[in-house]
Every structure is written in structure tokens, then in C-alpha cells.
Design an enzyme around this catalytic site. Sequence first.
Site, PDB file in Angstrom:
ATOM      1  N   TRP A  91       0.908  -0.066 -15.261  1.00 25.84           N
ATOM      2  CA  TRP A  91      -0.339   0.522 -14.784  1.00 25.84           C
ATOM      3  C   TRP A  91      -0.643   0.043 -13.370  1.00 25.84           C
ATOM      4  CZ3 TRP A  91      -4.906  -0.779 -12.604  1.00 25.84           C
ATOM      5  CH2 TRP A  91      -5.891   0.200 -12.559  1.00 25.84           C
ATOM      6  N   TYR A  95      -0.715   2.366 -10.134  1.00 24.46           N
ATOM      7  CA  TYR A  95      -1.963   2.488  -9.390  1.00 24.46           C
ATOM      8  C   TYR A  95      -1.726   2.184  -7.901  1.00 24.46           C
ATOM      9  CZ  TYR A  95      -6.893   2.079  -8.212  1.00 24.46           C
ATOM     10  OH  TYR A  95      -8.127   2.262  -7.643  1.00 24.46           O
ATOM     11  N   ASP A 111      -3.249   4.675 -18.635  1.00 27.63           N
ATOM     12  CA  ASP A 111      -4.644   4.440 -18.277  1.00 27.63           C
ATOM     13  C   ASP A 111      -5.564   4.929 -19.389  1.00 27.63           C
ATOM     14  OD1 ASP A 111      -6.676   3.833 -16.038  1.00 27.63           O
ATOM     15  OD2 ASP A 111      -7.229   5.843 -16.723  1.00 27.63           O
TER      16      ASP A 111
END
Length: 155
Positions: A91, A95, A111
Site C-alpha cells: 500500500w 501510494y 486500500d
Amino acid sequence: MSLAAARTFGARLVVACGGEERNGLRSFPAADRLAAVPTPDLQAAVGLTHARARTVTALAEAAASGLSIGSASDPGATRAALLALPGIGPWTADYLAVRVFGDRDAYAADDLVLKRALGVTTARAAAALSEPWRPWRAYALFHLWTGAAYGAARS
């Protein structure tokens, strides 16, 4: 950790370890300065769990040793280096691919807000739903995040 919590912890980190105050502002601590803070001290000052404090220390040490996270960095090599650090998972890497590297196809499939917006419970299901959106999945990600944020505000 939510982005709101990350902002709170980031502010505490700046207060505890940041540079000298100028005009009412403090700078974010340099990597070598942050790497020198013992993990238990960092944990206590910022209010992090031991695991999260260890991750911050590991990232600071890597940055102090040359890991660069910026638009001029090689996205693939940076992603691999980040994933090798304790506590940094897909994640976070995804990101950063969206935010730092501008990867229009980066997609944080695990997410929580994204999975809720799509009505699925697994990253695998979220990833499968995103295949038709290639190579623009980051745009879909932001669209779904924004819809979830503003849709919840209207409720």
C-alpha cells in the site's frame, strides 16, 4: 494507519526532532538526524507503536544511506528498496508511486476506502475490477477516494 493519523504523527515528529524554529515554523528532521534517535525515544516522543517506530528508524537509516524518494528516483528500484524495509508494504509503495512518481497506473488495491467504494473485501477483488481501467487506474483510485469522502459528507 490513516492519512489523518499520519499527519498527526508527522507533526509530533517535527516537534520532537525537527530543525530549529524559524518564523514560527520547524523543518522536517533530516534523515541522518532522525536515524540517530534511538527507536524507544522516537516511540515515546511521537506516540508510535514499537513496530511503527522501528519502520521510521529503518526508513531514516535507508535515506541517510542514500535511498532517495523523489521524482528523479527510479520508481522500480525505489519500490523494491522500500518493500525491503520492515513495516513498509505494497500500500505504501503504491501510494508513493501515485503521489511521488506520478504513475498513472499505480493502484493501492488493498486500500480500505477503495475496497469499500468498490463493494469488495479483498485486494485481489479490487485489483480484478481495476483491469479495464489500465493504464489509468490511479485516476480511478482518486475518483473513488473522492467519491467516498464527499459522498460520506453528504450522508
